[in-house]
Design a protein around this motif. Structure first.
Motif, PDB file in Angstrom:
ATOM      1  N   MET A  84       0.929  -1.109   0.001  1.00 30.16           N
ATOM      2  CA  MET A  84       0.014  -0.050  -0.133  1.00 30.16           C
ATOM      3  C   MET A  84       0.793   1.074   0.063  1.00 30.16           C
ATOM      4  O   MET A  84       1.846   1.357   0.921  1.00 30.16           O
ATOM      5  N   VAL A  85       0.581   2.280  -0.762  1.00 36.31           N
ATOM      6  CA  VAL A  85       1.239   3.487  -0.905  1.00 36.31           C
ATOM      7  C   VAL A  85       0.535   4.297   0.334  1.00 36.31           C
ATOM      8  O   VAL A  85      -0.698   4.729   0.107  1.00 36.31           O
ATOM      9  N   ARG A  86       1.412   4.880   1.331  1.00 37.47           N
ATOM     10  CA  ARG A  86       1.044   5.762   2.096  1.00 37.47           C
ATOM     11  C   ARG A  86       0.922   7.061   1.636  1.00 37.47           C
ATOM     12  O   ARG A  86       1.983   7.733   1.004  1.00 37.47           O
ATOM     13  N   ARG A  87      -0.061   7.734   1.540  1.00 44.54           N
ATOM     14  CA  ARG A  87      -0.391   9.077   1.135  1.00 44.54           C
ATOM     15  C   ARG A  87      -1.162   9.937   1.753  1.00 44.54           C
ATOM     16  O   ARG A  87      -1.964   9.530   2.521  1.00 44.54           O
ATOM     17  N   ALA A  88      -0.675  11.279   1.789  1.00 46.16           N
ATOM     18  CA  ALA A  88      -1.688  12.104   3.000  1.00 46.16           C
ATOM     19  C   ALA A  88      -1.840  13.497   1.806  1.00 46.16           C
ATOM     20  O   ALA A  88      -1.126  13.633   0.909  1.00 46.16           O
ATOM     21  N   VAL A  89      -3.065  14.139   2.007  1.00 45.29           N
ATOM     22  CA  VAL A  89      -3.268  15.404   1.410  1.00 45.29           C
ATOM     23  C   VAL A  89      -2.841  16.458   2.402  1.00 45.29           C
ATOM     24  O   VAL A  89      -3.084  16.308   3.664  1.00 45.29           O
ATOM     25  N   TYR A  90      -2.225  17.428   2.058  1.00 49.98           N
ATOM     26  CA  TYR A  90      -1.812  18.606   2.857  1.00 49.98           C
ATOM     27  C   TYR A  90      -2.548  19.826   2.014  1.00 49.98           C
ATOM     28  O   TYR A  90      -2.144  20.313   1.145  1.00 49.98           O
ATOM     29  N   PRO A  91      -3.536  20.343   2.655  1.00 48.93           N
ATOM     30  CA  PRO A  91      -4.599  21.331   2.287  1.00 48.93           C
ATOM     31  C   PRO A  91      -4.165  22.613   2.765  1.00 48.93           C
ATOM     32  O   PRO A  91      -3.478  22.742   3.970  1.00 48.93           O
ATOM     33  N   GLY A  92      -4.197  23.757   2.130  1.00 52.55           N
ATOM     34  CA  GLY A  92      -4.029  25.056   2.517  1.00 52.55           C
ATOM     35  C   GLY A  92      -4.385  26.183   1.596  1.00 52.55           C
ATOM     36  O   GLY A  92      -4.621  25.826   0.502  1.00 52.55           O
ATOM     37  N   THR A  93      -4.348  27.274   1.904  1.00 49.31           N
ATOM     38  CA  THR A  93      -4.452  28.517   1.026  1.00 49.31           C
ATOM     39  C   THR A  93      -3.016  28.800   0.342  1.00 49.31           C
ATOM     40  O   THR A  93      -3.080  29.271  -0.997  1.00 49.31           O
ATOM     41  N   GLU A 139     -10.447  11.380  -3.631  1.00 51.49           N
ATOM     42  CA  GLU A 139      -9.842  11.243  -5.210  1.00 51.49           C
ATOM     43  C   GLU A 139      -8.603  10.887  -5.363  1.00 51.49           C
ATOM     44  O   GLU A 139      -8.075  10.216  -6.241  1.00 51.49           O
ATOM     45  N   GLN A 140      -7.719  11.222  -4.202  1.00 52.28           N
ATOM     46  CA  GLN A 140      -6.384  11.050  -4.422  1.00 52.28           C
ATOM     47  C   GLN A 140      -5.691   9.688  -3.668  1.00 52.28           C
ATOM     48  O   GLN A 140      -4.611   9.451  -3.708  1.00 52.28           O
ATOM     49  N   GLN A 141      -6.797   8.914  -3.235  1.00 54.09           N
ATOM     50  CA  GLN A 141      -6.643   7.565  -2.426  1.00 54.09           C
ATOM     51  C   GLN A 141      -5.724   7.949  -1.219  1.00 54.09           C
ATOM     52  O   GLN A 141      -4.823   7.192  -1.140  1.00 54.09           O
ATOM     53  N   ALA A 142      -6.043   9.042  -0.660  1.00 56.98           N
ATOM     54  CA  ALA A 142      -4.945   9.263   0.589  1.00 56.98           C
ATOM     55  C   ALA A 142      -5.704   8.934   1.859  1.00 56.98           C
ATOM     56  O   ALA A 142      -6.912   8.984   2.008  1.00 56.98           O
ATOM     57  N   GLN A 143      -5.011   8.246   2.827  1.00 57.88           N
ATOM     58  CA  GLN A 143      -5.409   7.954   4.334  1.00 57.88           C
ATOM     59  C   GLN A 143      -5.293   8.994   5.089  1.00 57.88           C
ATOM     60  O   GLN A 143      -5.989   8.787   6.082  1.00 57.88           O
ATOM     61  N   ALA A 144      -4.816  10.154   4.930  1.00 60.87           N
ATOM     62  CA  ALA A 144      -4.579  10.994   5.974  1.00 60.87           C
ATOM     63  C   ALA A 144      -4.487  12.406   5.327  1.00 60.87           C
ATOM     64  O   ALA A 144      -4.087  12.628   4.303  1.00 60.87           O
ATOM     65  N   VAL A 145      -5.024  13.438   6.195  1.00 53.21           N
ATOM     66  CA  VAL A 145      -4.730  14.856   6.179  1.00 53.21           C
ATOM     67  C   VAL A 145      -3.509  15.356   6.909  1.00 53.21           C
ATOM     68  O   VAL A 145      -3.769  15.037   8.066  1.00 53.21           O
ATOM     69  N   LEU A 146      -2.602  16.091   6.361  1.00 53.51           N
ATOM     70  CA  LEU A 146      -1.343  16.694   7.114  1.00 53.51           C
ATOM     71  C   LEU A 146      -1.882  18.254   7.180  1.00 53.51           C
ATOM     72  O   LEU A 146      -2.368  19.026   6.430  1.00 53.51           O
ATOM     73  N   ARG A 147      -1.411  18.768   8.488  1.00 54.91           N
ATOM     74  CA  ARG A 147      -1.594  19.985   8.817  1.00 54.91           C
ATOM     75  C   ARG A 147      -0.373  20.270   9.890  1.00 54.91           C
ATOM     76  O   ARG A 147       0.223  19.477  10.550  1.00 54.91           O
ATOM     77  N   GLY A 148      -0.255  21.582   9.968  1.00 54.63           N
ATOM     78  CA  GLY A 148       0.746  22.054  10.828  1.00 54.63           C
ATOM     79  C   GLY A 148       0.175  22.946  11.569  1.00 54.63           C
ATOM     80  O   GLY A 148      -0.686  23.542  11.760  1.00 54.63           O
ATOM     81  N   LEU A 149       1.019  22.813  13.004  1.00 53.58           N
ATOM     82  CA  LEU A 149       0.590  23.626  14.327  1.00 53.58           C
ATOM     83  C   LEU A 149       1.838  24.390  14.755  1.00 53.58           C
ATOM     84  O   LEU A 149       2.716  24.227  14.674  1.00 53.58           O
ATOM     85  N   ARG A 150       1.426  25.914  14.496  1.00 46.26           N
ATOM     86  CA  ARG A 150       2.336  26.755  15.194  1.00 46.26           C
ATOM     87  C   ARG A 150       2.406  27.214  16.766  1.00 46.26           C
ATOM     88  O   ARG A 150       3.204  26.991  17.359  1.00 46.26           O
TER      89      ARG A 150
END
Ligand code: ADP
Length: 161
Positions: free
Chosen positions: A1-10, A80-91
């Motif tokens: 399995m390809v581990r894939r995440a989406v990183y959304p942002g503006t 759509e992207q067959q991602a298992q996770a969403v990545l975000r950053g915390l400041r």
């Protein structure tokens, strides 16, 4: 399995803080899909195509990063992207509340998709797209806080205003 995440942002514009989140994310997954949100509600300084071009230029040599535009629901993008996770950053603690709400809402929409957070690098904890826009518009030097390819875009935008 390809581990894939989406990183959304503006990414208005992309900063070295965002780049740092991507590099940390790449330690966790095989592929990262950066979702550049249209976000008309935020009244972005750069239009969607310009933001996409900037992000693509930053990661042009990184085959594990893909950059796409996105308009709808984050969970739909993840599917759509067959991602298992969403990545975000915390400041800071101030990011937490919004991110917590968003993660909870996304979990409600799709319990299969995990939200993963990485901490900002100490020297970028104060870096946000908004400060980059505001400080550069007032003539401040932000070159050390943004990828080199973004500099001419920011200069052109400031000249136009
Ligand atoms: P959004 O409009 O979705 O908040 P942003 O482009 O402002 O889009 O931010 C995208 C993500 O990157 C958010 O999770 C934000 O917390 C994170 N982020 C932004 N700047 C930094 C930084 N300097 N260090 C770590 N994470 C950051």
């Amino acid at each position: 399995m390809v581990r894939r995440a989406v990183y959304p942002g503006t990414f208005d514009p992309i900063t070295l803080g965002h780049v740092d989140v991507v590099m940390r994310g790449l330690k966790l997954v095989d592929e990262l899909v950066i979702g550049v949100a249209e976000n008309p509600g935020k009244g972005p300084m750069f239009d969607l195509d310009t933001r996409l071009n900037m992000v693509r230029a930053v990661f042009v040599a990184q085959p594990r990063v893909k950059v796409v535009a996105f308009k709808g629901l984050l969970v739909d993008l993840a599917h759509e992207q067959q991602a298992q996770a969403v990545l975000r950053g915390l400041r800071a603690a101030s990011d937490f509340e919004y991110e917590f709400q968003m993660a909870a809402m996304n979990r409600r929409l799709d319990a299969e998709i995990e939200s993963v957070f990485v901490m900002a690098r100490e020297d970028y904890t104060f870096v946000s797209s908004r400060f980059i826009r505001e400080i550069s518009a007032m003539g401040g030097d932000v070159k050390a806080l943004i990828p080199e390819v973004v500099i001419p875009y920011l200069e052109a935008a400031n000249r136009a205003n």
